[in-house]
Design a protein around this motif. Structure first.
Motif, short mmCIF file in Angstrom:
data_model
loop_
_atom_site.label_atom_id
_atom_site.label_comp_id
_atom_site.label_asym_id
_atom_site.label_seq_id
_atom_site.Cartn_x
_atom_site.Cartn_y
_atom_site.Cartn_z
N UNK A 293 0.89 -1.12 -0.04
CA UNK A 293 0.06 0.06 0.01
C UNK A 293 0.85 1.31 0.19
N UNK A 294 0.50 2.27 -0.81
CA UNK A 294 1.15 3.43 -0.64
C UNK A 294 0.32 4.41 -0.30
N UNK A 295 0.42 5.03 0.88
CA UNK A 295 -0.45 6.23 1.62
C UNK A 295 0.12 7.53 1.10
N UNK A 296 -0.72 8.00 -0.06
CA UNK A 296 -0.42 9.40 -0.54
C UNK A 296 -1.31 10.49 -0.24
N UNK A 297 -1.88 10.53 0.96
CA UNK A 297 -2.85 11.65 1.58
C UNK A 297 -2.36 12.39 2.53
N UNK A 298 -2.95 13.37 2.87
CA UNK A 298 -2.36 14.13 4.22
C UNK A 298 -2.65 13.50 5.28
#
Length: 482
Positions: A293-298
């Motif tokens: 998983x890539x977590x690319x949110x604020x």
């Protein structure tokens, strides 16, 4: 499967990650990588992974991609709500624009010079050094209010290059900006002016180290330090480029290449990981099985997602406490005789009142038809208490009171608050004093099968390039781990 050599690493993502998905769940929608967030960071992570041969899906909570790249296409003149400047060293952004034929042109966010309104008193640009309302001392008196922070960082800064902020001895600068300013001899009046012009939150709640990094990066692109009439943002605009049809065209081009791998309107409720795989569940019940998983949110949006195992330690502290800046804007189209021709003052102005900046934009063909008002921090929150329909009316009345020549010269075209923007809720991250020392290094360390991306985990770059840099770094981590 072919691995694109631009990642400069070896491995087979698809084969390796697919092997981590248990056979008992193969009937579900399976992917090698799930990217959460469709801003530049998430899109660049997905782009790099797709180019590497990975089966990737990107889940964007809203109905549009781009995050803080947001062109107001529905408004006259298509103003930019967020990102607008592509710096000379934004290699990744420039590469994507070239790859997908996104047209660029010189200059970005160019505005007319400023006059000043302090405590209701209007001061012409040329009158500032000798004005009785200028309470700064010594050499400070020659420096315009919006340029004061840059003046002290140029004069007393410690960085010769952008990467210097990562050095261990730089941590001593991870203190309140007010403390640093006092230490280099800034007068109380100068500090008060700097505080009035900060984006958010204030000189006591922002790290001097973070501001120095941003300043050093900007200066690394300038041929010289510029003159005292320009702050670094104004100087930077002259050497930047803009997207001809709006900044939103950049993320849209990336998403078009990714095709059906991008799923809009897909807010994530939970991420459950074990030692070999992860399960991502959306609010509508859709389930995605994946190896990574890539977590690319604020981070403030990440707090709303149930993550198992729970984020602990420094990364847990980072996600729980990193703050985000507030910005509220009202955009106007000009009508009638230009107000600056009536009163003889510069068209843009800086204030210490409930509005921080009024920018009169100079278009790329010389047109002067747009005025943007910006309120930051607590001022933005106060403005946002008004219903959107009333903000423009209040702003027009306030500006006419501040500067009578503006009366009946403004036609509202758009109202935008980043604090109110769903799934974003802030114009950018902000490091409080001590936070860089406490947890910045942990923000790039994987949490099990999860990697982190976004401008908040920046290393060398700032702005759009920092987001792209972080997405690429997360992709590399996955390829190396697969």
């Amino acid at each position: 499967m072919h691995i694109n050599r631009r990642l400069a690493i070896k491995g087979s993502v698809a084969a390796a990650a697919a092997a981590l998905v248990p056979a008992t769940v193969r009937a579900a929608e399976n992917h090698d990588v799930v990217v959460i967030g469709g801003g530049l960071a998430g899109l660049n992570a997905a782009l790099n992974l797709a180019d590497s041969g990975a089966k990737v899906v990107l889940l964007e909570a809203s109905g549009r991609v781009g995050g803080r790249c947001y062109t107001a296409d529905e408004a006259a003149g298509r103003p930019e709500y967020g990102a607008s400047q592509i710096g000379a060293s934004y290699a990744r952004v420039l590469d994507v624009c070239n790859r997908f034929n996104v047209a660029l042109a010189p200059g970005a966010n160019i505005n007319a010079p400023m006059c000043y309104i302090l405590k209701g008193q209007t001061i012409a640009r040329g009158d500032w050094p000798a004005s009785p309302h200028n309470r700064t001392v010594g050499d400070e008196r020659e420096v315009l209010p919006q340029a004061l922070a840059g003046y002290f960082m140029r004069k007393h800064g410690h960085f010769s290059s952008p990467e210097d902020w990562l050095a261990a001895d730089a941590r001593r600068l991870d203190v309140p900006f007010r403390q640093w300013l006092r230490g280099v001899g800034a007068s109380p009046a100068a500090i008060a002016l700097i505080n009035a012009g900060l984006v958010d939150p204030d000189v006591d709640r922002v790290s001097a180290l973070a501001l120095m990094h941003e300043h050093a990066y900007s200066l690394s692109e300038l041929d010289s330090f510029g003159d005292k009439t320009l702050d670094r943002f104004e100087a930077y605009s002259r050497i930047s480029q803009h997207v001809v049809k709006g900044t939103s065209r950049v993320p849209e081009a990336m998403a078009a290449y990714l095709g059906d791998r991008v799923r809009a309107n897909s807010p994530v409720d939970s991420v459950d990981m074990d030692s070999s795989s992860a399960t991502v569940t959306c609010a509508d019940g859709r389930v995605f099985k994946t190896g990574f998983v890539v977590m690319a949110i604020p981070f403030q949006q990440m707090r709303k997602i149930a993550i198992t195992p729970t984020l602990t330690g420094d990364i847990g502290k980072a996600v729980a406490t990193l703050s985000y800046q507030r910005q509220s804007q009202v955009f106007f189209h000009l009508k009638g005789t230009p107000y600056w021709e009536q009163d003889g003052l510069d068209a843009s102005f800086w204030t210490d009142g409930p509005v921080t900046l009024v920018r009169q934009q100079i278009g790329y063909q010389g047109e002067r038809e747009l005025v943007t008002t910006l309120a930051f921090g607590d001022k933005a929150t106060a403005l946002d208490k008004l219903p959107k329909a009333e903000r423009a009316r209040w702003m027009m009345e306030h500006l006419a009171e501040l500067r009578p020549s503006m009366k009946d010269k403004l036609e509202p075209i758009a109202v935008q608050s980043w604090e109110e923007q769903p799934y974003i809720n802030g114009c950018r991250h902000s490091y409080l004093p001590g936070q860089i020392s406490d947890f910045h290094a942990a923000m790039t360390v994987p949490h099990g099968r999860m990697m982190f991306a976004g401008e908040q985990v920046r290393r060398l770059a700032i702005g759009m390039e920092a987001a792209m840099e972080s997405g690429e770094a997360a992709a590399i981590q996955i390829v190396e781990a697969a």
